[in-house]
Design a protein around this motif. Structure first.
Motif, PDB file in Angstrom:
ATOM      1  N   ILE A 137       7.806  -8.474  -7.660  1.00  0.00           N
ATOM      2  CA  ILE A 137       7.985  -7.346  -8.577  1.00  0.00           C
ATOM      3  C   ILE A 137       6.731  -7.173  -9.451  1.00  0.00           C
ATOM      4  CG2 ILE A 137       9.299  -6.601 -10.614  1.00  0.00           C
ATOM      5  CD1 ILE A 137      11.787  -7.905  -9.148  1.00  0.00           C
ATOM      6  N   GLU A 138       6.157  -8.292  -9.905  1.00  0.00           N
ATOM      7  CA  GLU A 138       4.921  -8.204 -10.715  1.00  0.00           C
ATOM      8  C   GLU A 138       3.797  -7.563  -9.897  1.00  0.00           C
ATOM      9  OE1 GLU A 138       6.004 -12.205 -13.238  1.00  0.00           O
ATOM     10  OE2 GLU A 138       4.119 -12.214 -12.096  1.00  0.00           O
ATOM     11  N   LEU A 139       3.717  -7.970  -8.625  1.00  0.00           N
ATOM     12  CA  LEU A 139       2.679  -7.371  -7.770  1.00  0.00           C
ATOM     13  C   LEU A 139       2.943  -5.893  -7.520  1.00  0.00           C
ATOM     14  CD1 LEU A 139       1.877  -9.966  -4.950  1.00  0.00           C
ATOM     15  CD2 LEU A 139       0.366  -9.147  -6.751  1.00  0.00           C
ATOM     16  N   MET A 140       4.220  -5.564  -7.328  1.00  0.00           N
ATOM     17  CA  MET A 140       4.577  -4.146  -7.140  1.00  0.00           C
ATOM     18  C   MET A 140       4.093  -3.335  -8.328  1.00  0.00           C
ATOM     19  SD  MET A 140       8.486  -4.409  -5.708  1.00  0.00           S
ATOM     20  CE  MET A 140       8.892  -2.675  -5.739  1.00  0.00           C
ATOM     21  N   ASP A 141       4.311  -3.895  -9.513  1.00  0.00           N
ATOM     22  CA  ASP A 141       3.920  -3.211 -10.737  1.00  0.00           C
ATOM     23  C   ASP A 141       2.397  -3.047 -10.788  1.00  0.00           C
ATOM     24  OD1 ASP A 141       4.259  -2.002 -13.122  1.00  0.00           O
ATOM     25  OD2 ASP A 141       4.417  -3.841 -14.295  1.00  0.00           O
ATOM     26  N   LYS A 142       1.711  -4.144 -10.476  1.00  0.00           N
ATOM     27  CA  LYS A 142       0.246  -4.143 -10.526  1.00  0.00           C
ATOM     28  C   LYS A 142      -0.344  -3.098  -9.580  1.00  0.00           C
ATOM     29  CE  LYS A 142      -3.052  -7.719  -9.939  1.00  0.00           C
ATOM     30  NZ  LYS A 142      -3.164  -9.101  -9.515  1.00  0.00           N
ATOM     31  N   ALA A 179      17.681   2.009  -9.702  1.00  0.00           N
ATOM     32  CA  ALA A 179      18.875   1.969  -8.836  1.00  0.00           C
ATOM     33  C   ALA A 179      18.652   2.754  -7.539  1.00  0.00           C
ATOM     34  CB  ALA A 179      20.065   2.515  -9.598  1.00  0.00           C
ATOM     35  N   LYS A 180      17.933   3.874  -7.620  1.00  0.00           N
ATOM     36  CA  LYS A 180      17.748   4.686  -6.408  1.00  0.00           C
ATOM     37  C   LYS A 180      16.872   3.987  -5.361  1.00  0.00           C
ATOM     38  CE  LYS A 180      13.893   7.727  -7.975  1.00  0.00           C
ATOM     39  NZ  LYS A 180      12.749   7.049  -7.524  1.00  0.00           N
ATOM     40  N   ASN A 181      16.147   2.976  -5.779  1.00  0.00           N
ATOM     41  CA  ASN A 181      15.247   2.287  -4.848  1.00  0.00           C
ATOM     42  C   ASN A 181      15.723   0.898  -4.438  1.00  0.00           C
ATOM     43  OD1 ASN A 181      13.408   4.339  -4.690  1.00  0.00           O
ATOM     44  ND2 ASN A 181      12.181   3.606  -6.411  1.00  0.00           N
ATOM     45  N   ILE A 216       0.850  -1.201   0.000  1.00  0.00           N
ATOM     46  CA  ILE A 216       0.000   0.000   0.000  1.00  0.00           C
ATOM     47  C   ILE A 216       0.889   1.257   0.000  1.00  0.00           C
ATOM     48  CG2 ILE A 216      -2.018  -1.080   1.109  1.00  0.00           C
ATOM     49  CD1 ILE A 216      -1.138   0.191   3.743  1.00  0.00           C
ATOM     50  N   ASP A 217       0.292   2.377  -0.377  1.00  0.00           N
ATOM     51  CA  ASP A 217       1.070   3.605  -0.550  1.00  0.00           C
ATOM     52  C   ASP A 217       1.795   4.054   0.713  1.00  0.00           C
ATOM     53  OD1 ASP A 217       0.212   3.605  -3.072  1.00  0.00           O
ATOM     54  OD2 ASP A 217      -1.173   5.295  -2.901  1.00  0.00           O
ATOM     55  N   ASP A 218       1.226   3.736   1.872  1.00  0.00           N
ATOM     56  CA  ASP A 218       1.808   4.179   3.135  1.00  0.00           C
ATOM     57  C   ASP A 218       3.154   3.537   3.449  1.00  0.00           C
ATOM     58  OD1 ASP A 218      -0.223   5.763   3.727  1.00  0.00           O
ATOM     59  OD2 ASP A 218      -1.014   4.618   5.426  1.00  0.00           O
ATOM     60  N   VAL A 219       3.405   2.374   2.844  1.00  0.00           N
ATOM     61  CA  VAL A 219       4.655   1.667   3.159  1.00  0.00           C
ATOM     62  C   VAL A 219       5.747   2.221   2.259  1.00  0.00           C
ATOM     63  CG1 VAL A 219       5.808  -0.587   3.178  1.00  0.00           C
ATOM     64  CG2 VAL A 219       3.405  -0.404   3.856  1.00  0.00           C
ATOM     65  N   GLU A 220       6.810   2.768   2.891  1.00  0.00           N
ATOM     66  CA  GLU A 220       7.819   3.388   2.028  1.00  0.00           C
ATOM     67  C   GLU A 220       9.002   2.471   1.740  1.00  0.00           C
ATOM     68  OE1 GLU A 220       9.186   7.044   3.681  1.00  0.00           O
ATOM     69  OE2 GLU A 220       9.230   6.267   5.721  1.00  0.00           O
ATOM     70  N   ASN A 279       7.979   1.881  -9.011  1.00  0.00           N
ATOM     71  CA  ASN A 279       8.984   2.942  -9.028  1.00  0.00           C
ATOM     72  C   ASN A 279       8.998   3.749  -7.743  1.00  0.00           C
ATOM     73  OD1 ASN A 279       9.805   2.287 -11.645  1.00  0.00           O
ATOM     74  ND2 ASN A 279       7.960   3.288 -12.462  1.00  0.00           N
ATOM     75  N   LYS A 280       8.307   3.219  -6.726  1.00  0.00           N
ATOM     76  CA  LYS A 280       8.207   4.004  -5.490  1.00  0.00           C
ATOM     77  C   LYS A 280       8.767   3.291  -4.269  1.00  0.00           C
ATOM     78  CE  LYS A 280       4.286   6.476  -7.333  1.00  0.00           C
ATOM     79  NZ  LYS A 280       3.107   5.847  -7.915  1.00  0.00           N
ATOM     80  N   LEU A 281       8.456   2.012  -4.139  1.00  0.00           N
ATOM     81  CA  LEU A 281       8.853   1.283  -2.926  1.00  0.00           C
ATOM     82  C   LEU A 281      10.363   1.024  -2.913  1.00  0.00           C
ATOM     83  CD1 LEU A 281       7.556  -0.229  -0.457  1.00  0.00           C
ATOM     84  CD2 LEU A 281       7.582  -2.290  -1.871  1.00  0.00           C
ATOM     85  N   ARG A 282      11.012   1.379  -1.782  1.00  0.00           N
ATOM     86  CA  ARG A 282      12.447   1.057  -1.662  1.00  0.00           C
ATOM     87  C   ARG A 282      12.613  -0.376  -1.179  1.00  0.00           C
ATOM     88  NH1 ARG A 282      13.036   6.231   1.508  1.00  0.00           N
ATOM     89  NH2 ARG A 282      13.312   7.746  -0.162  1.00  0.00           N
ATOM     90  N   LEU A 283      13.555  -1.079  -1.771  1.00  0.00           N
ATOM     91  CA  LEU A 283      13.829  -2.445  -1.331  1.00  0.00           C
ATOM     92  C   LEU A 283      15.261  -2.547  -0.809  1.00  0.00           C
ATOM     93  CD1 LEU A 283      12.376  -4.661  -4.240  1.00  0.00           C
ATOM     94  CD2 LEU A 283      11.181  -3.791  -2.244  1.00  0.00           C
ATOM     95  N   ALA A 284      15.385  -2.953   0.456  1.00  0.00           N
ATOM     96  CA  ALA A 284      16.711  -3.273   1.003  1.00  0.00           C
ATOM     97  C   ALA A 284      16.789  -4.795   1.031  1.00  0.00           C
ATOM     98  CB  ALA A 284      16.860  -2.696   2.400  1.00  0.00           C
ATOM     99  N   VAL A 285      17.617  -5.340   0.184  1.00  0.00           N
ATOM    100  CA  VAL A 285      17.698  -6.797   0.054  1.00  0.00           C
ATOM    101  C   VAL A 285      18.920  -7.265   0.849  1.00  0.00           C
ATOM    102  CG1 VAL A 285      17.755  -8.706  -1.573  1.00  0.00           C
ATOM    103  CG2 VAL A 285      16.675  -6.547  -2.220  1.00  0.00           C
ATOM    104  N   VAL A 286      18.647  -8.124   1.817  1.00  0.00           N
ATOM    105  CA  VAL A 286      19.657  -8.380   2.840  1.00  0.00           C
ATOM    106  C   VAL A 286      19.987  -9.859   2.961  1.00  0.00           C
ATOM    107  CG1 VAL A 286      20.120  -8.160   5.318  1.00  0.00           C
ATOM    108  CG2 VAL A 286      18.720  -6.435   4.167  1.00  0.00           C
ATOM    109  N   MET A 287      21.266 -10.181   2.999  1.00  0.00           N
ATOM    110  CA  MET A 287      21.673 -11.527   3.410  1.00  0.00           C
ATOM    111  C   MET A 287      21.781 -11.482   4.934  1.00  0.00           C
ATOM    112  SD  MET A 287      22.557 -14.661   3.107  1.00  0.00           S
ATOM    113  CE  MET A 287      22.434 -14.905   1.343  1.00  0.00           C
TER     114      MET A 287
END
Ligand SMILES: Nc1nc2c(ncn2[C@@H]2O[C@H](COP(=O)(O)OP(=O)(O)OP(=O)(O)O)[C@@H](O)[C@H]2O)c(=O)[nH]1
Ligand SMILES: [Mg+2]
Length: 268
Positions: free
Chosen positions: A153-158, A208-210, A126-130, A163-171
């Motif tokens: 990613i498909e759901l993000m697009d849908k 890249a910025k996200n 949802i929009d509130d989650v940054e 182009n808005k949600l930041r993803l920190a991908v962590v090991m």
């Protein structure tokens, strides 16, 4: 107040990470006198602080996260983090964090087993989650992780969040010997080496910025000059389980950096 969600497969260390964060103030007092970060657990996060003290510090594992009834029963953890480093003076991050059961991430690949699980994944978009903290712990699961992330990613697009949600991908659990040396440049030395498809699908679709890659360990190692993991393997339900080895030397590795970036869009 920034809303963040934590997703990732079962057992990737999501709840332990949040509990470690909630317990931060006590640990810091015991381990080091001055700290660059001060974390205050608020509201429901106080329950996590107690769990850290009564379960993790006693050498046990937290139970898997289960949310039986509605979405409103899922706890929302609040944290206030004060940052005071050489370069960042007196900054504050206020976070509201939702911790989901790992199966919602795994079911991205297979289809959702319940409408509640689907509701959870939709709530993370949802929009509130940054920002979304994605914890991955098994470097042998490139194929599975890349499929789950492709679906996310498909759901993000849908949901118009691509182009808005930041993803920190962590090991996560990066105190493990095989990946500890890759912690400084995790994108190159962990993801390129062990999870290339996972990295590729993310880089190809997220601006890249996200997108940032991190490595963290809630348990950490025994000391600055003692890289032995602060971890003990004990028999568990599905083979072996890892627990904290020495609670008096508990110093997590790199827990704040992904949160700082998720909430500010700048690296710490
Ligand atoms: N080696 C190591 N093990 C960890 C670390 N953090 C958590 N664990 C262990 O990983 C297991 C799973 O931890 P949880 O925090 O319950 O994982 P989760 O991602 O919340 O799992 P679900 O709620 O089932 O989705 C437990 O046995 C923890 O003790 C870590 O930093 N290093
Ligand atoms: Mg959990």
């Amino acid at each position: 107040m920034g809303n963040i969600c934590v997703i990732g497969p079962r057992d990737s260390g999501k709840t332990t990470y949040l509990a470690g964060l909630a317990y931060w103030p006590d640990k810091q007092k015991k381990i080091q006198k001055s700290s660059s970060f001060n974390v205050q657990a608020l509201g429901d996060a106080k329950i996590l602080e107690e769990k850290a003290e009564n379960i993790i510090c006693q050498g046990d594992s937290l139970p898997p996260t289960e949310i039986a009834s509605g979405i409103d029963d899922a706890p929302l953890y609040q944290f206030q983090i004060k940052v005071n480093t050489l370069l960042k003076k007196n900054e504050e991050i206020n976070l509201v964090v939702r911790d989901y059961p790992g199966e919602i991430f795994e079911e991205l690949e297979t289809g959702f087993s319940s409408s509640l699980n689907e509701e959870f994944i939709n709530e993370s978009l949802i929009d509130d989650v940054e920002g979304c903290l994605i914890l991955l712990s098994d470097w042998t699961k490139d194929s599975e992780y890349s499929k789950m992330l492709k679906k996310y990613i498909e759901l993000m697009d849908k949901k118009s969040r691509l182009n808005k949600l930041r993803l920190a991908v962590v090991m996560s659990k990066c105190e493990r010997g095989e990946i500890w040396s890759g912690r400084l440049e995790p994108e190159m030395d962990i993801f390129d080496v062990h999870l290339p498809k996972t990295k590729q699908i993310l880089r190809a679709n997220i601006q890249a910025k996200n997108l940032q890659f991190y490595a963290l360990s809630t348990f950490g190692v025994l000391g600055r000059n003692d890289p032995r993991p602060n971890r003990k393997d004990v028999p568990g339900k599905n083979g072996s389980n890892a627990v904290l080895r020495e609670s008096t030397r508990w110093k997590p590795y790199n827990m704040i950096a992904p949160l700082y970036w998720l909430s500010k869009g700048r690296r710490i």
